[in-house]
Design an enzyme around this catalytic site. Structure first.
Site, PDB file in Angstrom:
ATOM      1  N   ASP A  46       0.842  -1.193   0.000  1.00  0.00           N
ATOM      2  CA  ASP A  46       0.000   0.000   0.000  1.00  0.00           C
ATOM      3  C   ASP A  46       0.880   1.246   0.000  1.00  0.00           C
ATOM      4  O   ASP A  46       1.696   1.439   0.910  1.00  0.00           O
ATOM      5  CB  ASP A  46      -0.912   0.003   1.224  1.00  0.00           C
ATOM      6  CG  ASP A  46      -1.843   1.196   1.227  1.00  0.00           C
ATOM      7  OD1 ASP A  46      -2.855   1.154   0.498  1.00  0.00           O
ATOM      8  OD2 ASP A  46      -1.548   2.184   1.940  1.00  0.00           O
ATOM      9  N   TYR A  51       3.097  10.039   0.879  1.00  0.00           N
ATOM     10  CA  TYR A  51       4.024   9.381   1.814  1.00  0.00           C
ATOM     11  C   TYR A  51       5.482   9.696   1.471  1.00  0.00           C
ATOM     12  O   TYR A  51       6.375   9.425   2.287  1.00  0.00           O
ATOM     13  CB  TYR A  51       3.822   7.860   1.794  1.00  0.00           C
ATOM     14  CG  TYR A  51       2.456   7.372   2.217  1.00  0.00           C
ATOM     15  CD1 TYR A  51       1.524   8.226   2.802  1.00  0.00           C
ATOM     16  CD2 TYR A  51       2.080   6.045   2.020  1.00  0.00           C
ATOM     17  CE1 TYR A  51       0.269   7.771   3.168  1.00  0.00           C
ATOM     18  CE2 TYR A  51       0.826   5.583   2.386  1.00  0.00           C
ATOM     19  CZ  TYR A  51      -0.073   6.448   2.952  1.00  0.00           C
ATOM     20  OH  TYR A  51      -1.320   5.985   3.311  1.00  0.00           O
ATOM     21  N   LYS A  76      -2.333   6.314  -4.131  1.00  0.00           N
ATOM     22  CA  LYS A  76      -3.423   7.264  -3.884  1.00  0.00           C
ATOM     23  C   LYS A  76      -3.080   8.639  -4.447  1.00  0.00           C
ATOM     24  O   LYS A  76      -1.929   9.088  -4.353  1.00  0.00           O
ATOM     25  CB  LYS A  76      -3.686   7.380  -2.380  1.00  0.00           C
ATOM     26  CG  LYS A  76      -3.798   6.044  -1.666  1.00  0.00           C
ATOM     27  CD  LYS A  76      -3.925   6.209  -0.167  1.00  0.00           C
ATOM     28  CE  LYS A  76      -3.806   4.873   0.537  1.00  0.00           C
ATOM     29  NZ  LYS A  76      -2.404   4.371   0.586  1.00  0.00           N
ATOM     30  N   HIS A 109      -7.445   9.727  -2.164  1.00  0.00           N
ATOM     31  CA  HIS A 109      -6.965   9.602  -0.788  1.00  0.00           C
ATOM     32  C   HIS A 109      -7.927  10.219   0.228  1.00  0.00           C
ATOM     33  O   HIS A 109      -8.095   9.694   1.330  1.00  0.00           O
ATOM     34  CB  HIS A 109      -5.583  10.255  -0.670  1.00  0.00           C
ATOM     35  CG  HIS A 109      -4.746   9.711   0.433  1.00  0.00           C
ATOM     36  ND1 HIS A 109      -3.377   9.772   0.449  1.00  0.00           N
ATOM     37  CD2 HIS A 109      -5.078   9.086   1.586  1.00  0.00           C
ATOM     38  CE1 HIS A 109      -2.903   9.205   1.539  1.00  0.00           C
ATOM     39  NE2 HIS A 109      -3.914   8.784   2.248  1.00  0.00           N
TER      40      HIS A 109
END
Length: 305
Positions: A46, A51, A76, A109
């Protein structure tokens, strides 16, 4: 033993246990973790643009001896790319960072947008902007048509939003990724999603941070009874509910443990679901009051659909 898969509403198989990578941005460490996880049997990774670690993950993916079609890679779209004309480029950036030609699952997201020039997750209410969810979603549907993504879904969407969104979709969301653990069970939202054939993925499935799920006395008693860890109990409870889980760890022992769940009794499943403690790790309204509606749909109007 291979990880079991859940069949999504488009027929695609998604491994029910994946590796979470949120806040896993230690250069070098994450790449090694991903390689170790895949060697252990993880096939679902994931990811997310925000990130800031997808190049590290992509580096690891290029170094593993597992065919691409055996891996399930999720990413996302960040909130600053919700304008429909920005969605294709956002996905091209994700694919370039990961070194892939196609994503197995692309998620929106969050159900709100921020201005394109805001590239950080640290933003204010002044940087929110009105982009209808369906405008973004239709651009995502086109990416399925083009073969850039196999499946599309959402993340952090409440039931009120989904009830208005789903009837307008040409392609129904395959998944809704939300925070679910024994202290935030989301009984009604999970029930609704599953009634619509929308699979649920649990992020923060072990709580994490200051949330004390792993220290819960009842969870500990069940783990003692099954000779396993409290984390394995929490994950097993989620899987028993038909929920996909994406625990995060860079500890080799815990990575292995998280793959080996236990069979809970029906009474144990019911009693974990009846735990009264309630804590949520992620809630944008703590910083921006205007986003109260995200997890408190009854307290504010729904956004543009």
């Amino acid at each position: 033993m291979p990880v079991k898969s859940i069949k999504l509403n488009n027929g695609v198989l998604m491994p029910e246990i994946g590796l979470g990578t949120w806040k896993a941005d230690e250069t070098g460490v994450l790449a090694e973790t991903v390689k170790k996880a895949i060697a252990m049997g993880y096939r679902h990774i994931d990811c997310a643009k925000v990130y800031n670690n997808q190049r590290e993950i992509g580096k690891a993916l290029r170094q593993v001896d597992v065919p691409r079609n055996e891996l399930f890679i999720v990413s996302k779209i960040f909130q600053n790319k919700h304008r429909p004309e920005l969605v294709p480029g956002a996905v091209d950036d994700i694919l370039e960072e990961l070194g892939l030609e196609q994503l197995d699952l692309l998620l929106m997201h969050w159900p709100y947008a921020i201005k394109p020039e805001q590239e950080s997750a640290d933003f204010t209410a002044d940087e929110l902007e009105d982009v209808p969810i369906m405008d973004t979603w239709r651009a995502m549907e086109e990416l399925v048509d083009q073969g850039k993504v196999r499946s599309i879904g959402v993340s952090n969407f409440n039931q009120r939003i989904l009830e208005k969104m789903v009837p307008q979709c040409r392609i129904c969301p395959a998944t809704n990724q939300i925070e679910v653990h024994p202290y935030n069970p989301e009984h009604e939202l999970v029930k609704y999603c599953q009634s619509q054939n929308i699979a649920v993925t649990a992020y923060c499935p072990l709580g994490g941070g200051k949330i004390s799920v792993m220290n819960d006395d009842f969870i500990k008693r069940i783990s003692d009874a099954h000779s396993c860890t409290p984390a394995q109990v929490a994950l097993s409870w989620l899987l028993a509910r038909g929920i996909i889980v994406i625990p995060k760890s860079n500890n080799e022992v815990r990575l292995k443990q998280n793959l080996h769940t236990v069979t809970l009794t029906s009474d144990e499943i019911r009693m974990i679901g009846a735990i009264k403690s309630r804590e949520r790790k992620v809630d944008p309204s703590r910083d921006i009051e205007e986003l109260t509606w995200v997890f408190h749909a009854d307290k504010a109007q729904c956004p543009l659909i």
